[in-house]
Every structure is written in C-alpha cells, then in structure tokens.
Write a protein that holds these residues in place. Structure first.
Motif, PDB file in Angstrom:
ATOM      1  N   PHE A   1       4.672  -2.955   2.902  1.00 26.90           N
ATOM      2  CA  PHE A   1       4.857  -4.150   2.096  1.00 26.90           C
ATOM      3  C   PHE A   1       4.818  -5.340   3.040  1.00 26.90           C
ATOM      4  O   PHE A   1       5.438  -5.319   4.110  1.00 26.90           O
ATOM      5  N   GLY A   2       4.089  -6.386   2.646  1.00 28.53           N
ATOM      6  CA  GLY A   2       3.985  -7.537   3.521  1.00 28.53           C
ATOM      7  C   GLY A   2       3.621  -8.800   2.789  1.00 28.53           C
ATOM      8  O   GLY A   2       3.306  -8.783   1.592  1.00 28.53           O
ATOM      9  N   GLY A   3       3.674  -9.911   3.512  1.00 26.80           N
ATOM     10  CA  GLY A   3       3.343 -11.199   2.928  1.00 26.80           C
ATOM     11  C   GLY A   3       2.616 -12.078   3.923  1.00 26.80           C
ATOM     12  O   GLY A   3       2.837 -11.986   5.143  1.00 26.80           O
TER      13      GLY A   3
ATOM     14  N   THR B   1       7.493   0.764  11.294  1.00 27.84           N
ATOM     15  CA  THR B   1       6.849  -0.279  12.100  1.00 27.84           C
ATOM     16  C   THR B   1       7.031  -1.625  11.421  1.00 27.84           C
ATOM     17  O   THR B   1       6.782  -1.757  10.217  1.00 27.84           O
ATOM     18  N   VAL B   2       7.492  -2.614  12.177  1.00 27.57           N
ATOM     19  CA  VAL B   2       7.672  -3.978  11.668  1.00 27.57           C
ATOM     20  C   VAL B   2       6.768  -4.908  12.462  1.00 27.57           C
ATOM     21  O   VAL B   2       6.841  -4.949  13.704  1.00 27.57           O
ATOM     22  N   ASP B   3       5.896  -5.638  11.751  1.00 28.81           N
ATOM     23  CA  ASP B   3       5.027  -6.633  12.371  1.00 28.81           C
ATOM     24  C   ASP B   3       5.455  -8.016  11.896  1.00 28.81           C
ATOM     25  O   ASP B   3       5.510  -8.276  10.691  1.00 28.81           O
ATOM     26  N   ASN B   4       5.739  -8.882  12.842  1.00 32.10           N
ATOM     27  CA  ASN B   4       6.161 -10.240  12.490  1.00 32.10           C
ATOM     28  C   ASN B   4       4.961 -11.171  12.439  1.00 32.10           C
ATOM     29  O   ASN B   4       4.117 -11.171  13.325  1.00 32.10           O
ATOM     30  N   ALA B   5       4.893 -11.968  11.363  1.00 35.31           N
ATOM     31  CA  ALA B   5       3.844 -12.978  11.254  1.00 35.31           C
ATOM     32  C   ALA B   5       4.450 -14.336  10.913  1.00 35.31           C
ATOM     33  O   ALA B   5       3.779 -15.181  10.322  1.00 35.31           O
TER      34      ALA B   5
ATOM     35  N   ALA C   1       6.091  -4.574   6.876  1.00 33.09           N
ATOM     36  CA  ALA C   1       6.901  -3.412   7.237  1.00 33.09           C
ATOM     37  C   ALA C   1       6.213  -2.172   6.691  1.00 33.09           C
ATOM     38  O   ALA C   1       5.791  -2.156   5.520  1.00 33.09           O
ATOM     39  N   ALA C   2       6.087  -1.138   7.519  1.00 35.85           N
ATOM     40  CA  ALA C   2       5.380   0.074   7.099  1.00 35.85           C
ATOM     41  C   ALA C   2       6.198   1.302   7.476  1.00 35.85           C
ATOM     42  O   ALA C   2       6.831   1.350   8.540  1.00 35.85           O
ATOM     43  N   VAL C   3       6.190   2.290   6.586  1.00 37.78           N
ATOM     44  CA  VAL C   3       6.904   3.544   6.801  1.00 37.78           C
ATOM     45  C   VAL C   3       5.937   4.696   6.593  1.00 37.78           C
ATOM     46  O   VAL C   3       5.116   4.681   5.668  1.00 37.78           O
ATOM     47  N   SER C   4       6.034   5.706   7.450  1.00 34.27           N
ATOM     48  CA  SER C   4       5.309   6.961   7.239  1.00 34.27           C
ATOM     49  C   SER C   4       6.302   8.094   7.480  1.00 34.27           C
ATOM     50  O   SER C   4       7.264   7.940   8.245  1.00 34.27           O
ATOM     51  N   ALA C   5       6.075   9.225   6.804  1.00 34.42           N
ATOM     52  CA  ALA C   5       7.048  10.317   6.922  1.00 34.42           C
ATOM     53  C   ALA C   5       6.444  11.614   6.428  1.00 34.42           C
ATOM     54  O   ALA C   5       5.442  11.626   5.699  1.00 34.42           O
TER      55      ALA C   5
ATOM     56  N   THR D   1       0.857  -1.195   0.000  1.00 35.27           N
ATOM     57  CA  THR D   1       0.000   0.000   0.000  1.00 35.27           C
ATOM     58  C   THR D   1       0.888   1.237   0.000  1.00 35.27           C
ATOM     59  O   THR D   1       1.902   1.274   0.704  1.00 35.27           O
ATOM     60  N   ILE D   2       0.502   2.227  -0.774  1.00 37.49           N
ATOM     61  CA  ILE D   2       1.143   3.537  -0.697  1.00 37.49           C
ATOM     62  C   ILE D   2       0.035   4.587  -0.656  1.00 37.49           C
ATOM     63  O   ILE D   2      -0.922   4.539  -1.437  1.00 37.49           O
ATOM     64  N   GLU D   3       0.157   5.484   0.301  1.00 40.75           N
ATOM     65  CA  GLU D   3      -0.834   6.555   0.444  1.00 40.75           C
ATOM     66  C   GLU D   3      -0.107   7.837   0.830  1.00 40.75           C
ATOM     67  O   GLU D   3       0.722   7.840   1.749  1.00 40.75           O
TER      68      GLU D   3
END
Length: 589
Positions: free
Chosen positions: A443-445, A487-491, A451-455, A424-426
């Motif tokens: 970006f994720g699977g 932010t990194v979310d582990n699955a 992994a998500a970035v905002s700035a 996703t990009i917004e």
C-alpha cells in the motif's frame, strides 16, 4: 446488465432458435403436413405452416418448445427453401425469426427479430437439438452450429429474483448483437452496440426466510417498502474467438469424474463507456474494460445449478452462518475452475452525493488469475507464479480544505491537497505444501511512500472454511508463519511526520532524529534480549530515522514447519525467547 447466467441462457436460446428456423426447412421437397409432423416428433408444436411452391418460401408460425425449465416461443420463421434438390450439407440458408421469446425460470427475453445468414443446418439438426431424449449434451449440439452471421437488432429482458429478504426486478435492453463467422459453435467475433438496465429492489418481510422456506426466485413474500432503483448503461462490447459451446458447458455441465481439461472460452475482449447509478445517487463510471481472454475448466457444480441452489439457502439467524460458509466454499470452487484470465479497468470515477458531495477517481484496476496463457507476450497483469494478482493504481481523493477529520487535517497541514493511493495483492495457494504464499501485499501513496509485506503461511487446510466453528478455530490455531518480510520505502511522509513531531516538541528535525536514533540503537536490543540479530535491527532502524530511505526486515522460522501459536506459548511471550526461534535480518538503505 444481465448476469453471466442470463448471458449463457440467451446464447443457448439463440442457437436453439437458429436450428429451429434452419432445420425446419429440411429437404427442399416437403409438405406442410410433413413439417408439422416432424416438429411434433421432436417435441415442438407449429401453429401455422405455409409453403410457396413457386418461389420456395416457407413460413412457420406460432412455434413453441418446452425444454426443461426453458420455454421458447417464435412468432414467425421465414426462409427461401428453393425449388432445387440441393443437398442439405451444402445448402447455405438465410433464415429470419420474428417475435422470439425465451423464458427460463424468473428470466424472460424478447427478441423482435433475428437474422441467420449462411447457415447449412438441415432438418436433422433441428430434430437432434429439439428431441427431448437427445443423447448428446446441449453444448455438444451447439458446437455443430455454423453460420456466416447471426444478427439480433434488439433484445429486451426482464428478471425477478429474491434472496435473504430482498427482491429485485430488472428490465434491460441490448442493441445490435452480432455473431460473425460462426464455425462449429465458435464465433470469430461477437459484438454488441449498447446495453442498459434498471433494477428496483424491495425489502421483503420477513427479512430472512424461515428454515425450509427457501427464499429463491419464486418465494412469495409481502413487500414492506421499496429501497429504490439502480440503473446503468454501457457502450460497445466485443469478444474475439467466443466459444459459445464451451461457455454453455460452464453453465450447464459439471466436471464429473472423467477428464476435465482447460478450454479457451474466449480471446481478447473490450467494453467501454459504462455508467452505473445507485438509488442514493452514487454514480460509478468506467471508461474501458479490456482483457486478453479466458481459459477455464468445468466446476464440480454447473453454474446454473449453483445459482439456483444458493438462492434457496435459508438466511435466518439460526442458519445464516452455515449458509454463508456454503456460499463461500461454493464461490471458491467456482473460482478454482478459472485457469487463466486478466482484465484491466481504466479511468474509474465515483461521485458520492452523501454526506457531502465528493468525487474520487482511479487510474486503473488490474486483475490477473493463473499463469499467462501467452507467455511469449509479456503481460504484467498476471501473477509471477500463478494464483491471483489485483492492483489498483492512482486512486485520487481530494482533501477538502474544511475537513473535520483529524487525520485529514494533519495531512493538509503537511502540505497534501489530495491523496493518490495505490495497492497490490498477489498470492497463491500451494495445496500440496499446505501453504498460502503471499508474494506481495503493498500500500502506498504519491509523495508519501510504500509499505510492502510478503509471507508464507503454513498448515493451511480446508478446515479453515468449515461450517463448524470449533473446526475452524482449531485450524486457525494450527497455522504457522514460515517467513515474513516487511519493507518500508519513504517518499516524503516520514520526513513530514518527523517535522510535525519536532514542531510539537519545539525541536529541530535533526535533533529529534538524533534522539530517536539513540532510542532505536539502545532500546530495540534491550527489548529483544541483546542478541546480534536484535542489535542489527536496532542499528538499521536508527539509520532509517537518520536518513529515511528504505528499511527492510526479514524473519524466517528456524523450524521448517514454521512458528505457530504453540511455539509462541512455549516462549511465554518473551521477545528474547521468540527471537531464539527465528532468523532475523534488517537493512536500511
């Protein structure tokens, strides 16, 4: 399929032809000579006229009209005028046009038959639309069209274009086109049963036109070799509340200096069963595309003028960079004219024949621009604060058991048989604050993580798109970072990576976690200067390693203008000095 430009031209031509057929009736009492004379005054020619005084049927043949770059020919128009003196404003007429041809530059449309039902236009409408010196714009004249239906059983088109040494020849067909309940240029419903096209491309010589030679649709170049033929088909297409006049304005009018309010171009739309095949055999199929409508305003340049001018840009080595930035800036200007729209593309499948046959699928791609025009109806396609949002969900790639790529081999060894990825990009451009706001870039699977970035990027100016390299470089060096969050979310992937590394070192995963945790706890603060913020970061990383869940790190510049290259230079690149310029927080869950 035909380009949007072609669609707009076709809609305009259909409306012209409609007025030609209906308007030629004029008053019910008229002579054949009078019809010919009236057409001549309007700038059109009629080869044959036949009026039957018994049944009121009027037949016009060999009609020709030249309007600017467009040439319209109609083989025959037939209608029943009726012997009664019916006031034109209240006369609903049925008109049939046969063998209609519309040629605009390199594009030609052929319509064997067109049927207009329930139109109330009279000869005055014909004169107003056909007159070469008509004071009103084409779009305003189209806005006067009303009819219960306009039906076109078949449209065949052909086009020739050339750009940067590549020529293309396209032929295509649309079937069963219908405009229903047209009132003042707005069709309550537009439908099309199917479409198909075939495009042959050819690499010309030279590859790029010489300066001043253009390279547009009429450029004469010697073919070198055929690159192949692409083709495509589509199923049913439907638009609700299609404003033909407003659509025409986007293609023929520019904004000017007066008011330029946003206008609804169309309401909900859907199209289905699309299949596109490239020359190399790659096949793309799309089950469905739908959206809630489109709101737009005029661009600073009309789309027709823009396309024509861009085709003539020189793309040789001496001018390619300047021309590329011209294309980019014009594209962004055109993009700015779109106020709000959204589209959802569902069930995409791609077949790749080379190098080894493979297939991947995409669950959906969702695009949203601007703010939701119907806020009372929630629509997650739109970005939360306006701007742009694009997301792709469930792109599935099968990992071949005999994969030669090292990374693919590692994933297979971890137990992954396929990859199901999403991104996703917004973001939006805050022109007043000279900021680029990135709300999300992620970006994720599946069974892997995300992994998500905002700035917020500061000092964003139009100079970033300057055609002069020195100006672009100076603008780039002036950029600053006001805040940044990762932010990194582990699955599952973090656990598998730790297990993989532990196996390489002949250790248990828990032992490796302990070692890595100690390194993070001591090493991160040591590297960053030992501040409380650096210790908090090291502790958060250690907790994430011990129990991989979520790790969130946020940094904000202490200077409201942001942290830029000049600030970095002042720190000498020392991590501890850099950390003194920002507020840093970290948390592991």
């Amino acid at each position: 399929m035909a380009r949007p430009r072609a669609k707009a031209i076709l809609l305009s031509a259909v409306s012209l032809a409609a007025l030609a057929g209906v308007g030629a009736l004029g008053a019910k009492v008229t002579t054949e000579q009078g019809l010919v004379a009236a057409a001549a005054r309007a700038g059109a020619t009629i080869g044959k006229v036949a009026a039957n005084p018994l049944n009121g049927r009027i037949t016009l043949g060999d009609i020709r009209l030249a309007a600017g770059a467009a040439i319209i020919t109609i083989g025959q128009v037939s209608t029943t005028g009726g012997p009664a003196l019916i006031a034109p404003a209240f006369a609903a007429e049925d008109v049939t046009l046969e063998n209609v041809t519309v040629t605009v530059g390199p594009i030609r449309y052929d319509m064997p038959r067109m049927v207009f039902t329930g139109s109330s236009l009279d000869r005055a409408g014909l004169a107003a639309l056909f007159a070469a010196n008509a004071p009103d714009t084409l779009a305003n004249r189209l806005a006067k069209i009303s009819a219960s239906s306009v039906v076109i059983p078949e449209v065949k088109y052909e086009s020739n274009f050339s750009f940067d040494g590549v020529s293309s020849h396209t032929i295509g067909t649309y079937t069963d086109i219908a405009f229903r309940d047209v009132v003042n240029g707005v069709a309550a419903k537009f439908t099309q049963a199917s479409g198909s096209y075939s495009t042959t491309t050819r690499r010309d010589k030279p590859a790029s036109p010489s300066p001043g030679n253009g390279g547009g649709a009429n450029s004469q170049t010697k073919p070198l070799s055929s690159d192949g033929t692409a083709s495509g088909t589509s199923g049913a297409l439907r638009y609700d509340a299609l404003d033909i006049a407003a659509l025409a304005r986007l293609f023929t009018d520019s904004a000017g200096t007066g008011p330029n309010p946003p206008v609804k171009i169309h309401g909900p739309f859907t199209t289905s069963d699309m299949v596109f095949t490239e020359p190399n055999g790659t096949k793309l199929s799309i089950e469905d595309i739908s959206g809630d409508g489109m709101v737009a305003r005029l661009g600073r340049t009309s789309l027709l003028s823009l396309v024509e001018s861009l085709q003539k840009l020189p793309m040789d080595e001496a001018h390619k960079q300047d021309s590329s930035f011209k294309i980019l800036t014009e594209a962004l200007s055109m993009w700015d004219s779109i106020v709000a729209t959204s589209a959802t593309i569902k069930n995409v499948k791609v077949d790749l024949p080379e190098p080894a046959h493979s297939t991947f699928t995409i669950g959906d791609v969702v695009v949203g621009i601007g703010n939701n025009p119907n806020p009372q109806q929630a629509n997650p396609a739109y970005p939360a604060q306006g701007g742009l949002r694009v997301s792709m969900n469930n792109a599935v790639f099968t990992l071949p058991a005999d994969a030669e790529n090292d990374f693919a081999k590692r994933l297979i060894a971890m137990g992954y048989k396929d990859l199901s990825l999403s991104f996703t990009i917004e973001g939006r451009l805050n022109e007043a604050g000279k900021e680029l706001v990135i709300n999300e870039f992620s970006f994720g699977g599946k069974d892997m993580g995300k992994a998500a970035v905002s700035a917020v990027i500061g000092n964003v100016t139009p100079d970033l798109l300057s055609s002069e390299e020195a100006v672009r470089n100076a603008a780039g060096m002036a950029l600053t970072v006001k805040n940044l969050a990762v932010t990194v979310d582990n699955a599952g992937l973090a656990d598998k990576l730790l297990a993989e590394e532990a196996a390489k070192q002949n250790k248990s995963p828990d032992t490796l976690k302990t070692e890595y945790g100690m390194i993070a706890t001591v090493g991160v603060p040591s590297f960053l200067g030992g501040s409380p913020e650096s210790k908090a970061l090291g502790a958060a990383v250690a907790r994430f390693i011990a129990k991989p869940g979520q790790l969130a790190v946020k940094a904000a510049a202490k200077d409201a203008a942001g942290f830029g290259l000049a600030d970095y230079g002042a720190t000498g690149g020392q991590p501890a000095a850099i950390l003194e310029q920002i507020n840093l927080t970290a948390e592991a869950k």
